[in-house]
Design a protein around this motif. Structure first.
Motif, PDB file in Angstrom:
ATOM      1  N   SER A 146       3.759  12.236   8.896  1.00  0.00           N
ATOM      2  CA  SER A 146       2.578  13.004   8.497  1.00  0.00           C
ATOM      3  C   SER A 146       1.280  12.221   8.682  1.00  0.00           C
ATOM      4  O   SER A 146       0.228  12.653   8.232  1.00  0.00           O
ATOM      5  CB  SER A 146       2.719  13.464   7.039  1.00  0.00           C
ATOM      6  N   GLY A 147       1.342  11.065   9.332  1.00  0.00           N
ATOM      7  CA  GLY A 147       0.134  10.283   9.595  1.00  0.00           C
ATOM      8  C   GLY A 147       0.225   8.878   9.025  1.00  0.00           C
ATOM      9  O   GLY A 147       1.249   8.468   8.482  1.00  0.00           O
ATOM     10  N   VAL A 148      -0.876   8.152   9.133  1.00  0.00           N
ATOM     11  CA  VAL A 148      -0.923   6.765   8.669  1.00  0.00           C
ATOM     12  C   VAL A 148      -1.111   6.730   7.154  1.00  0.00           C
ATOM     13  O   VAL A 148      -1.937   7.457   6.602  1.00  0.00           O
ATOM     14  CB  VAL A 148      -2.082   6.004   9.360  1.00  0.00           C
ATOM     15  N   MET A 149      -0.306   5.893   6.486  1.00  0.00           N
ATOM     16  CA  MET A 149      -0.427   5.676   5.036  1.00  0.00           C
ATOM     17  C   MET A 149      -0.794   4.228   4.804  1.00  0.00           C
ATOM     18  O   MET A 149      -0.218   3.337   5.419  1.00  0.00           O
ATOM     19  CB  MET A 149       0.905   5.927   4.326  1.00  0.00           C
ATOM     20  N   LYS A 150      -1.756   4.002   3.915  1.00  0.00           N
ATOM     21  CA  LYS A 150      -2.120   2.647   3.524  1.00  0.00           C
ATOM     22  C   LYS A 150      -1.704   2.460   2.078  1.00  0.00           C
ATOM     23  O   LYS A 150      -2.083   3.241   1.205  1.00  0.00           O
ATOM     24  CB  LYS A 150      -3.610   2.412   3.712  1.00  0.00           C
ATOM     25  N   LEU A 151      -0.897   1.421   1.857  1.00  0.00           N
ATOM     26  CA  LEU A 151      -0.322   1.154   0.546  1.00  0.00           C
ATOM     27  C   LEU A 151      -0.648  -0.260   0.109  1.00  0.00           C
ATOM     28  O   LEU A 151      -0.734  -1.162   0.937  1.00  0.00           O
ATOM     29  CB  LEU A 151       1.206   1.304   0.584  1.00  0.00           C
ATOM     30  N   THR A 152      -0.788  -0.445  -1.184  1.00  0.00           N
ATOM     31  CA  THR A 152      -0.874  -1.787  -1.767  1.00  0.00           C
ATOM     32  C   THR A 152       0.278  -1.903  -2.746  1.00  0.00           C
ATOM     33  O   THR A 152       0.450  -1.047  -3.617  1.00  0.00           O
ATOM     34  CB  THR A 152      -2.206  -1.994  -2.508  1.00  0.00           C
ATOM     35  N   ILE A 153       1.071  -2.958  -2.591  1.00  0.00           N
ATOM     36  CA  ILE A 153       2.203  -3.168  -3.506  1.00  0.00           C
ATOM     37  C   ILE A 153       1.668  -3.690  -4.826  1.00  0.00           C
ATOM     38  O   ILE A 153       0.987  -4.722  -4.872  1.00  0.00           O
ATOM     39  CB  ILE A 153       3.220  -4.144  -2.911  1.00  0.00           C
ATOM     40  N   VAL A 154       1.933  -2.976  -5.897  1.00  0.00           N
ATOM     41  CA  VAL A 154       1.461  -3.333  -7.229  1.00  0.00           C
ATOM     42  C   VAL A 154       2.495  -4.198  -7.945  1.00  0.00           C
ATOM     43  O   VAL A 154       2.154  -5.211  -8.546  1.00  0.00           O
ATOM     44  CB  VAL A 154       1.166  -2.065  -8.067  1.00  0.00           C
ATOM     45  N   LYS A 155       3.763  -3.790  -7.848  1.00  0.00           N
ATOM     46  CA  LYS A 155       4.817  -4.488  -8.591  1.00  0.00           C
ATOM     47  C   LYS A 155       6.142  -4.340  -7.879  1.00  0.00           C
ATOM     48  O   LYS A 155       6.434  -3.304  -7.297  1.00  0.00           O
ATOM     49  CB  LYS A 155       4.906  -3.896 -10.007  1.00  0.00           C
ATOM     50  N   VAL A 156       6.943  -5.411  -7.922  1.00  0.00           N
ATOM     51  CA  VAL A 156       8.296  -5.389  -7.354  1.00  0.00           C
ATOM     52  C   VAL A 156       9.240  -5.829  -8.449  1.00  0.00           C
ATOM     53  O   VAL A 156       9.065  -6.873  -9.060  1.00  0.00           O
ATOM     54  CB  VAL A 156       8.417  -6.375  -6.159  1.00  0.00           C
ATOM     55  N   LYS A 157      10.284  -5.028  -8.717  1.00  0.00           N
ATOM     56  CA  LYS A 157      11.319  -5.455  -9.651  1.00  0.00           C
ATOM     57  C   LYS A 157      12.677  -5.119  -9.113  1.00  0.00           C
ATOM     58  O   LYS A 157      12.890  -4.405  -8.232  1.00  0.00           O
ATOM     59  CB  LYS A 157      11.213  -4.912 -11.062  1.00  0.00           C
TER      60      LYS A 157
END
Length: 157
Positions: A146-157
């Motif tokens: 559906s197009g380009v997504m820009k994500l920032t990882i907030v938390k990894v568990k």
């Protein structure tokens, strides 16, 4: 060439094993009974019930083959170990989606257990693959259908 592994949680493996048991012990018998009953009605060349039962049998046997194949190359995900803060199969990842400034949490699972509506995305999907190996505060740009997504990882568990 060897098949690549299919990553499964313990729960996912148990569900597939239970489905396989149900298909091989209960549903196979039911389909065989339907085929037998249709044959007893006479001319099977024009029997819609017979054709329907044979189609059901074909679909059933295909699903049994698929499950056996998945289980034969299954690699269990260690859900207890959270690694070193990197996103991996089995991780729960909270991301901020830049376009709408909302946060979402996804669990990265193998393709056999993926269910995006339940927040379970495949490690082979564009987003899942892009997140693997990243850590909190990493920014990720993903090309999705559906197009380009820009994500920032907030938390990894």
């Amino acid at each position: 060439m060897a098949d690549k592994p299919t990553y499964l949680t313990r729960d996912g493996r148990a569900k597939l094993e239970a489905e396989l048991e149900e298909l091989t012990t209960v549903e196979r018998k039911q389909v065989a009974e339907r085929i037998s009953a249709a044959k007893e009605l006479g001319d099977i060349s024009e029997s819609g019930e017979y054709e329907d039962a044979k189609k059901s049998q074909s679909l059933l046997e295909g699903r049994i083959r698929d499950i056996k194949h998945i289980l034969s190359r299954a690699e269990l995900i260690d859900e207890e170990s959270h690694g070193n803060g990197e996103v991996r199969v089995g991780s729960s990842v909270t991301v901020r989606i830049e376009a709408d400034d909302e946060e979402e949490t996804w669990t990265i699972v193998g393709s056999a257990e993926a269910n995006p509506r339940q927040g379970r995305i495949s490690n082979e999907s564009p987003i899942g693959a892009a997140l693997l190996g990243k850590r909190a505060r990493h920014k990720v740009t993903v090309q999705t259908p559906s197009g380009v997504m820009k994500l920032t990882i907030v938390k990894v568990k």
